[in-house]
Design an enzyme around this catalytic site. Structure first.
Site, PDB file in Angstrom:
ATOM      1  N   CYS A   1       0.982  -1.328   0.105  1.00  0.00           N
ATOM      2  CA  CYS A   1       0.069  -0.409   0.121  1.00  0.00           C
ATOM      3  C   CYS A   1       0.509   1.797  -0.218  1.00  0.00           C
ATOM      4  O   CYS A   1       0.643   2.514  -0.677  1.00  0.00           O
ATOM      5  CB  CYS A   1      -0.653  -0.007   0.921  1.00  0.00           C
ATOM      6  SG  CYS A   1      -1.621  -1.691   2.332  1.00  0.00           S
TER       7      CYS A   1
ATOM      8  N   HIS B   1      -5.502  -1.661  -4.973  1.00  0.00           N
ATOM      9  CA  HIS B   1      -6.120  -0.094  -4.611  1.00  0.00           C
ATOM     10  C   HIS B   1      -7.056  -0.039  -5.264  1.00  0.00           C
ATOM     11  O   HIS B   1      -6.854   1.182  -5.888  1.00  0.00           O
ATOM     12  CB  HIS B   1      -4.853   0.934  -3.673  1.00  0.00           C
ATOM     13  CG  HIS B   1      -3.666  -0.535  -3.033  1.00  0.00           C
ATOM     14  ND1 HIS B   1      -2.649  -0.609  -3.276  1.00  0.00           N
ATOM     15  CD2 HIS B   1      -4.214  -0.452  -1.953  1.00  0.00           C
ATOM     16  CE1 HIS B   1      -2.342  -0.983  -1.949  1.00  0.00           C
ATOM     17  NE2 HIS B   1      -2.565  -1.839  -1.520  1.00  0.00           N
TER      18      HIS B   1
END
Length: 634
Positions: free
Chosen positions: A332, A383
């Site tokens: 991330c 994401h």
RNA sequence: GCUGGAAUAGCUCAGUUGGUAGAGCAGCUGAUUCGUAAUCAGCAGGUCGCGUGUUCAACUCACGUUUCCAGCUCCA
């Protein structure tokens, strides 16, 4: 008294009759199989005294409640046997579990496999004696005194942790008394088939700060046939073990030089690349863009993401030119930087950035397990950045995508929704909204789901996808996690239609979870016999005699030209030997060529699972295989 | 990380109170040329996980260590 009995309706019985007496009056034969009785939502022993107007449901071993009572009673029988043989043993807890039961023991004596055989013998005596399981309600102080006098410190600890108003019950069978909520079978004689399986260590109360006790696992069944079937299933699982097949089929390796860091061999790479190719094709279709972020990034980034403080124990570190760096344990933060690299318009949202991200995590040495639990793995991460209004649609999209992936491999799965944990970040209001959106998305798709109260990540609630393999075991693979923290920490924004900056909402999601683990699951699911599109070697050309070597090489070349993964076996061996070898290697198609085929330009086709299919023109076989590959058939 | 167990040829395994290792499969060579799950013969292959100690002598015993296995705790 009037009792409503499931399957029989409302019936009238004498007031004094206990459950088993009622069962026998209804159907003497059926009553033999009963293990317990459900009264309302509570499971009771068969000695339960029903009250007027109650609804009863008799439970057999096939019902969870029945099996639970059966295994729990088995556990007490084992404890009694251990007390007979090793009187100094202190007892912890001894519950029923999914496939059997265990009992935790504290003893100077270190239990061994040989002890298990002796304990089994003693259990047989106890079963033969057919002791009744007798329930008694005991006063709290009396219960404490009873176990304190016997120096059963764990039982004392258990009682002390019971709520003030708890009804404390003892169950007694012969000379053995145990603190237990029940319910139990009527007597020890009902346990017709059992086996002690293994020994292990287990922390008292499951807390690694507590003393480690010795745990004895066992299983039991109402008859020998069911026990044997269970043991057979275990053997089957062993036969399919991905570590064993991974070595036999030359898919991957684990070496002492890199514990938890798997090596992928050429055949394992084919499998892996097929999965990745499929993944890329699908992600392109579903509107994802692929990125690749660095494996090593500096300390400031990990401090910003919070990993430096909260995930340090699981990370690997290094230094570059005096600066601190970390090997990424998650993708991330890298993705956040990618998003932040330029301003974004609301017109770009939802923005879906996917990454086959290699992550390293320092897992405890004791948890490493083949490809299922490793220290370096590849997450098929993505994401998605979006507006709040887009959350539901995106969740539904990802769920559909996950469904299409799992269906392709013939997996069933179930979904779990994990909600706000105690240590959560962010307002309760946002959490509730997010949880509601996840639930709504599931409902809109008519997907059943289980709720895990308080099991969410600290940054947001999540949906976990647990898939079920061909042996009925479940594995958590896919997950969709909403994250309100990361966009905040990285100060992410997009420009809205109002020309003002807004904070995007983000979800993390994976489908395979980890390529390595997914491959491990696939190996066991297919027992190494992969469908054609995944098979490392799809076809093998086998010669009957050396006279066909030239022709066979030409056939193999034709297949290779057509994009089929083919090998040639032109050794001077008998055809039976070569077929056996190819079968052992679990190669889907064998193309046998002898003089006849060489002369006619044909091949005799053999399918791994079906045997000889007859003679076909080589071009037709190529077409057939290409079609099967394209269809990704099971 | 914790508890218990294990480690011998590429693989699966033997190895008997301590006297420096053996089989089958796989591999290589030769013979065989065979029609749907194992042709025959020969050859080669091991610092017995690693280290230290005990002993005249260690695969064997002791201690340490690494890795693996079964669980526990944790997890994709």
């Amino acid at each position: 008294m009037n009792i409503n009995i499931e399957g029989y309706g409302m019936q009238n019985f004498d007031d004094s009759m206990i459950a088993i007496a009622i069962a026998k009056e209804l159907d003497k034969e059926a009553a033999k199989a009963y293990c317990a009785v459900q009264v309302g939502d509570k499971v009771q022993g068969l000695a339960y005294q029903p009250q007027d107007g109650e609804t009863l449901k008799f439970l057999t071993f096939a019902d969870d409640g029945g099996a639970h009572a059966f295994r729990h009673s088995s556990s007490h029988i084992m404890a009694q046997a251990i007390q007979h043989l090793f009187p100094d043993t202190k007892f912890g807890i001894g519950p029923a579990i999914k496939d059997g039961f265990y009992y935790d023991l504290d003893s100077e004596h270190i239990f061994t496999e040989e002890d298990l055989a002796a304990i089994e013998q003693e259990m047989k005596k106890i079963i033969k004696a057919n002791y009744k399981f007798e329930r008694a309600e005991v006063d709290r102080s009396e219960a404490l005194k009873y176990f304190a006098d016997k120096d059963e410190i764990y039982k004392v600890d258990l009682i002390e942790h019971l709520p003030e108003d708890a009804v404390i019950t003892f169950y007694t069978q012969g000379d053995f008394v145990d603190l237990c909520a029940g319910p139990h079978l009527l007597s020890t004689g009902s346990v017709k088939a059992f086996k002690l399986m293994s020994l292990a260590g287990a922390y008292w109360r499951g807390d690694s700060d507590n003393k480690m006790l010795q745990r004895v696992y066992g299983t039991s069944f109402p008859n020998k046939e069911e026990l044997d079937a269970y043991l057979f299933k275990l053997e089957e699982a062993k036969r399919r073990d991905h570590r064993k097949l991974g070595q036999e089929l030359e898919l991957f390796l684990l070496m002492d030089e890199g514990p938890g860091f798997p090596f992928f061999l050429p055949k394992g790479m084919v499998l892996r690349n097929q999965l990745e190719n499929y993944w890329r094709e699908e992600h392109a279709k579903w509107g994802y863009s692929e990125i690749k972020t660095p494996l090593i990034l500096n300390r400031a980034l990990w401090e910003r993401s919070g990993h430096w403080d909260h995930y340090k124990n699981n990370m690997y570190f290094t230094q570059i030119d005096e600066g601190d760096y970390a090997v990424k344990p998650m993708n991330c933060p890298g993705c956040m930087l990618t998003y932040k690299a330029k301003p974004h318009s609301y017109k770009e949202l939802p923005l879906r950035l996917a990454e086959m991200g290699i992550v390293h995590r320092h897992e405890l040495s004791g948890v490493l397990h083949g490809l299922m639990r490793v220290r370096c793995f590849t997450q098929d991460d993505a994401h998605i950045f979006m507006t709040e209004e887009q959350i539901k649609e995106e969740i539904i999209g990802v769920t559909k995508m996950i469904d299409s992936f799992y269906s392709l491999f013939g997996f069933n799965y179930h979904v779990e929704l994990s909600t706000r944990p105690a240590k959560a970040m962010g307002s309760e209001e946002i959490w509730h909204m997010a949880e509601a959106v996840l639930a709504e998305a599931m409902q809109e798709m008519s997907k059943e789901y289980v709720i895990n109260e308080g099991d969410g990540a600290f940054y947001g609630p999540k949906l976990d996808f647990h898939l079920e393999d061909s042996l009925g075991r479940t594995w958590q693979c896919g997950t969709i996690q909403l994250d309100f923290q990361m966009p905040e920490k990285f100060d992410l924004s997009y420009i809205g239609a109002d020309n003002q900056p807004h904070r995007p909402v983000m979800i993390h999601r994976v489908i395979f979870g980890s390529i390595e683990r997914f491959i491990g699951i696939l190996i066991e699911h297919y027992a190494g016999a992969f469908p054609l599109w995944l098979a490392p070697v799809q076809a093998k050309v086998l010669t009957i005699t050396d006279r066909q070597n030239e022709y066979a090489a030409a056939v193999a070349a034709q297949l290779a030209q057509a994009g089929i993964r083919v090998e040639l076996d032109d050794r001077s061996e008998k055809i039976g030997y070569k077929i056996r070898a190819a079968q052992t290697e679990k190669i889907p198609y064998m193309l046998v060529v002898g003089d006849k085929e060489a002369e006619d330009g044909t091949v005799a086709l053999r399918k791994r699972a079906e045997g000889d299919l007859g003679v076909f023109a080589t071009a037709d076989v190529i077409k057939r295989l290409q079609e099967e590959i394209a269809s990704k058939a099971q």
